[in-house]
Write an enzyme that holds these catalytic residues in place. Structure first.
Site, mmCIF file in Angstrom:
data_model
loop_
_atom_site.group_PDB
_atom_site.id
_atom_site.type_symbol
_atom_site.label_atom_id
_atom_site.label_comp_id
_atom_site.label_asym_id
_atom_site.label_seq_id
_atom_site.Cartn_x
_atom_site.Cartn_y
_atom_site.Cartn_z
ATOM 1 N N GLY A 112 0.789 -1.223 0.000
ATOM 2 C CA GLY A 112 0.000 0.000 0.000
ATOM 3 C C GLY A 112 0.825 1.278 0.000
ATOM 4 O O GLY A 112 0.312 2.342 0.335
ATOM 5 N N ASN A 119 1.884 3.003 -2.490
ATOM 6 C CA ASN A 119 1.304 3.967 -3.458
ATOM 7 C C ASN A 119 0.018 4.564 -2.871
ATOM 8 O O ASN A 119 -0.256 5.745 -3.033
ATOM 9 C CB ASN A 119 1.027 3.285 -4.790
ATOM 10 C CG ASN A 119 2.268 3.236 -5.665
ATOM 11 O OD1 ASN A 119 2.708 4.269 -6.173
ATOM 12 N ND2 ASN A 119 2.851 2.072 -5.818
ATOM 13 N N HIS A 141 2.306 0.638 -13.268
ATOM 14 C CA HIS A 141 3.094 -0.562 -13.570
ATOM 15 C C HIS A 141 4.567 -0.210 -13.370
ATOM 16 O O HIS A 141 5.014 0.843 -13.852
ATOM 17 C CB HIS A 141 2.817 -1.026 -15.006
ATOM 18 C CG HIS A 141 3.532 -2.286 -15.361
ATOM 19 N ND1 HIS A 141 3.092 -3.532 -14.936
ATOM 20 C CD2 HIS A 141 4.680 -2.500 -16.038
ATOM 21 C CE1 HIS A 141 3.939 -4.454 -15.369
ATOM 22 N NE2 HIS A 141 4.913 -3.863 -16.032
ATOM 23 N N ASP A 144 -2.353 -4.322 -18.610
ATOM 24 C CA ASP A 144 -1.276 -3.365 -18.924
ATOM 25 C C ASP A 144 -1.321 -2.827 -20.354
ATOM 26 O O ASP A 144 -0.309 -2.394 -20.882
ATOM 27 C CB ASP A 144 0.098 -4.036 -18.701
ATOM 28 C CG ASP A 144 0.265 -4.511 -17.259
ATOM 29 O OD1 ASP A 144 0.990 -5.495 -17.046
ATOM 30 O OD2 ASP A 144 -0.352 -3.909 -16.367
ATOM 31 N N LEU A 181 -3.711 -7.033 -8.087
ATOM 32 C CA LEU A 181 -3.145 -8.007 -9.027
ATOM 33 C C LEU A 181 -4.160 -8.708 -9.908
ATOM 34 O O LEU A 181 -3.827 -9.510 -10.746
ATOM 35 C CB LEU A 181 -2.326 -9.051 -8.234
ATOM 36 C CG LEU A 181 -1.193 -8.447 -7.398
ATOM 37 C CD1 LEU A 181 -0.392 -9.536 -6.717
ATOM 38 C CD2 LEU A 181 -0.275 -7.565 -8.253
ATOM 39 N N LYS A 182 -5.440 -8.436 -9.674
ATOM 40 C CA LYS A 182 -6.444 -9.146 -10.471
ATOM 41 C C LYS A 182 -6.847 -8.321 -11.697
ATOM 42 O O LYS A 182 -6.830 -7.095 -11.654
ATOM 43 C CB LYS A 182 -7.692 -9.403 -9.597
ATOM 44 C CG LYS A 182 -7.426 -10.278 -8.373
ATOM 45 C CD LYS A 182 -7.449 -11.750 -8.745
ATOM 46 C CE LYS A 182 -7.309 -12.656 -7.545
ATOM 47 N NZ LYS A 182 -5.929 -12.736 -6.989
ATOM 48 N N GLU A 220 7.536 5.643 -8.910
ATOM 49 C CA GLU A 220 6.075 5.463 -8.868
ATOM 50 C C GLU A 220 5.434 6.495 -7.966
ATOM 51 O O GLU A 220 4.415 7.116 -8.299
ATOM 52 C CB GLU A 220 5.732 4.071 -8.347
ATOM 53 C CG GLU A 220 6.183 2.942 -9.228
ATOM 54 C CD GLU A 220 5.917 1.607 -8.591
ATOM 55 O OE1 GLU A 220 4.860 1.426 -7.984
ATOM 56 O OE2 GLU A 220 6.789 0.738 -8.729
HETATM 57 C C1 GRF Z 1 4.067 -1.406 -7.167
HETATM 58 O O1 GRF Z 1 5.325 -1.887 -7.561
HETATM 59 C C2 GRF Z 1 3.229 -1.140 -8.368
HETATM 60 O O2 GRF Z 1 3.978 -0.760 -9.494
HETATM 61 C C3 GRF Z 1 2.574 -2.441 -8.637
HETATM 62 O O3 GRF Z 1 2.384 -3.058 -7.387
HETATM 63 C C4 GRF Z 1 3.273 -2.488 -6.462
HETATM 64 C C5 GRF Z 1 2.446 -1.893 -5.372
HETATM 65 O O4 GRF Z 1 3.263 -1.522 -4.351
HETATM 66 N N1 GRF Z 1 1.327 -2.247 -9.328
HETATM 67 P P1 GRF Z 1 2.550 -0.848 -3.073
HETATM 68 O O5 GRF Z 1 1.585 -1.875 -2.516
HETATM 69 O O6 GRF Z 1 1.831 0.382 -3.565
HETATM 70 O O7 GRF Z 1 3.688 -0.539 -2.156
#
Ligand code: GRF
Length: 210
Positions: free
Chosen positions: A14, A16, A111, A152, A92-93, A181
């Site tokens: 989490g 992000n 991504h 993607d 991831l889904k 990111e």
């Molecule tokens: C990140 O590497 C993002 O690019 C991918 O999943 C990961 C999520 O990381 N979609 P976090 O859970 O936000 O730390």
């Protein structure tokens, strides 16, 4: 600027999600997270939601008779919390066609590579950084894109590259890319909630600040 209600989908740590919440609290992103949706009851993102008093819902595909039932439940959760846009933050889904259609060009994903390279089914997390490392490329980076029916493959909103020629492992690449990111996701989500992302064929055009 109208405050948009967004749903965040996260399966993992989490970071992000946390970064986006900071940018929302700083009023950089005119939005409120109305619901966190996850398929993982141990997701670190749940702790973050709890500490920010954000409702969360665990929806596991295996708990449903069919993909369709799962998608219908997801849709009803989104409607219950009046979500106007969806932000995937380590989810991831694949998103079902019903949701993609209802939220056309209102779902974004981040991504950890420069799409279309190192993307597609199965390319997530460490798999990406291992493939990048083994390929010997000197640059990696992150991509934010609109979500459509294919992994993607939606129109790209923002990308940022980073030199990885001095790094010696997929782990080191993951760390350097994750910080990229955290820089580009808030920018892309701001454009999304400000309705500034226009799509022409497979390209996005970011409309000027209002
Ligand atoms: C990140 O590497 C993002 O690019 C991918 O999943 C990961 C999520 O990381 N979609 P976090 O859970 O936000 O730390």
């Amino acid at each position: 600027m109208e405050i948009k209600r967004i749903a965040v989908f996260a399966s993992g740590t989490g970071s992000n999600f946390r970064t986006l919440l900071e940018k929302i609290e700083e009023k950089y992103i005119p939005a409120v997270v109305s619901i966190l949706l996850t398929d993982n009851s141990n997701a670190g993102a749940i702790e973050i939601a709890l500490s920010h008093k954000i409702p969360f819902k665990v929806l596991k595909p295996k708990d449903f008779e069919s993909r369709q039932q799962f998608d219908l439940e997801m849709l009803s959760v989104l409607q219950k919390y009046n979500a106007e846009a969806i932000v995937l933050a380590g989810y991831l889904k694949l998103i079902g066609a019903e949701i993609v259609n209802k939220y056309r060009n209102k779902i974004v994903n981040i991504h950890p590579a420069l799409l279309p390279a190192f993307g597609g089914k199965g390319m997530y997390g460490q798999n990406v950084h291992r493939a990048v490392f083994e390929s010997g490329v000197k640059l990696s980076g992150a991509t934010v894109h609109l979500v459509n029916e294919e992994y993607d493959r939606g129109p790209i909103i923002i990308q940022r590259s980073v030199d990885i020629s001095d790094l010696n492992s997929p782990d080191e690449i993951a760390k350097r890319v994750l910080s990229i990111e955290h820089q580009i996701y808030p920018q892309a989500v701001k454009w999304l909630v400000e309705d500034r992302i226009r799509v022409e064929q497979n390209r996005t055009i970011i409309e000027k600040d209002l």
